[in-house]
Design a protein around this motif. Sequence first.
Motif, PDB file in Angstrom:
ATOM      1  N   SER A  50       0.833  -1.219   0.000  1.00 51.14           N
ATOM      2  CA  SER A  50       0.000   0.000   0.000  1.00 51.14           C
ATOM      3  C   SER A  50       0.857   1.254   0.000  1.00 51.14           C
ATOM      4  O   SER A  50       0.593   2.213   0.719  1.00 51.14           O
ATOM      5  CB  SER A  50      -0.963   0.014   1.192  1.00 51.14           C
ATOM      6  N   LYS A  54       0.631   1.924   3.850  1.00 47.70           N
ATOM      7  CA  LYS A  54      -0.571   2.727   3.604  1.00 47.70           C
ATOM      8  C   LYS A  54      -0.294   4.218   3.429  1.00 47.70           C
ATOM      9  O   LYS A  54      -1.185   5.034   3.561  1.00 47.70           O
ATOM     10  CB  LYS A  54      -1.612   2.519   4.714  1.00 47.70           C
ATOM     11  N   ASN A 112      -7.034   6.798  -1.248  1.00 43.95           N
ATOM     12  CA  ASN A 112      -6.511   6.981   0.088  1.00 43.95           C
ATOM     13  C   ASN A 112      -6.359   5.595   0.708  1.00 43.95           C
ATOM     14  O   ASN A 112      -7.354   4.960   1.076  1.00 43.95           O
ATOM     15  CB  ASN A 112      -7.466   7.850   0.912  1.00 43.95           C
ATOM     16  N   ARG A 114      -5.424   4.717   3.488  1.00 47.10           N
ATOM     17  CA  ARG A 114      -5.755   4.648   4.920  1.00 47.10           C
ATOM     18  C   ARG A 114      -7.262   4.581   5.178  1.00 47.10           C
ATOM     19  O   ARG A 114      -7.685   4.438   6.314  1.00 47.10           O
ATOM     20  CB  ARG A 114      -5.165   5.840   5.648  1.00 47.10           C
ATOM     21  N   ASP A 115      -8.067   4.682   4.142  1.00 47.41           N
ATOM     22  CA  ASP A 115      -9.520   4.658   4.296  1.00 47.41           C
ATOM     23  C   ASP A 115     -10.036   3.259   3.972  1.00 47.41           C
ATOM     24  O   ASP A 115     -10.135   2.877   2.805  1.00 47.41           O
ATOM     25  CB  ASP A 115     -10.161   5.692   3.381  1.00 47.41           C
ATOM     26  N   PRO A 116     -10.379   2.469   4.999  1.00 46.30           N
ATOM     27  CA  PRO A 116     -10.800   1.088   4.762  1.00 46.30           C
ATOM     28  C   PRO A 116     -12.047   0.983   3.882  1.00 46.30           C
ATOM     29  O   PRO A 116     -12.193   0.045   3.098  1.00 46.30           O
ATOM     30  CB  PRO A 116     -11.054   0.511   6.156  1.00 46.30           C
ATOM     31  N   GLU A 117     -12.938   1.946   4.001  1.00 40.87           N
ATOM     32  CA  GLU A 117     -14.158   1.922   3.186  1.00 40.87           C
ATOM     33  C   GLU A 117     -13.824   2.119   1.702  1.00 40.87           C
ATOM     34  O   GLU A 117     -14.326   1.393   0.841  1.00 40.87           O
ATOM     35  CB  GLU A 117     -15.130   3.010   3.662  1.00 40.87           C
ATOM     36  N   VAL A 118     -12.982   3.072   1.422  1.00 36.39           N
ATOM     37  CA  VAL A 118     -12.544   3.326   0.039  1.00 36.39           C
ATOM     38  C   VAL A 118     -11.823   2.105  -0.508  1.00 36.39           C
ATOM     39  O   VAL A 118     -12.045   1.682  -1.650  1.00 36.39           O
ATOM     40  CB  VAL A 118     -11.636   4.577  -0.035  1.00 36.39           C
TER      41      VAL A 118
END
Length: 148
Positions: A50, A54, A112, A114-118
């Motif tokens: 990542s 991340k 992003n 760091r955005d788990p939803e994204v």
Amino acid sequence: MSDKYLEIQNKAEEYFNEGYNCCESVVLAVCDYEGIDKGMPLKIATPFGSGMSKNASNCGALSAAFISMGMTKGRSNNEEPRDPSYVPADIIFNKFKEKYKTVSCGDITGLNMRDPEVMAQNKERLHKEICGPIVRQVTDWILEEMEE
């Protein structure tokens, strides 16, 4: 491309689809190809995924190229030359930058990390359209350079 290269590219993609990050996947496939024990290389590769933990920085697959060149062509002591690993890693770096116009995970994916939803919303697209193909491409470049 030889059948053996295709087999290793497929293996890298399989690792990626099984849940290993991009860097881990490429490094594990190179270990398979070279018959290298996977334990320590896997641990080394983990934080490079990542875009470096991340941070959407350097692409993890590209980082795997550097780890792989170190594993296969790196020095065993401080009296040996660095160029056997530096030169092929630099070649891969330049091919990557030419093809993708950047080495940044964030620039390539536009996400992003760091955005788990994204990340969850884009997982399939990343695997099929962006990162999966990059994992395959970098694996191919590594194998080419290892054969030089």
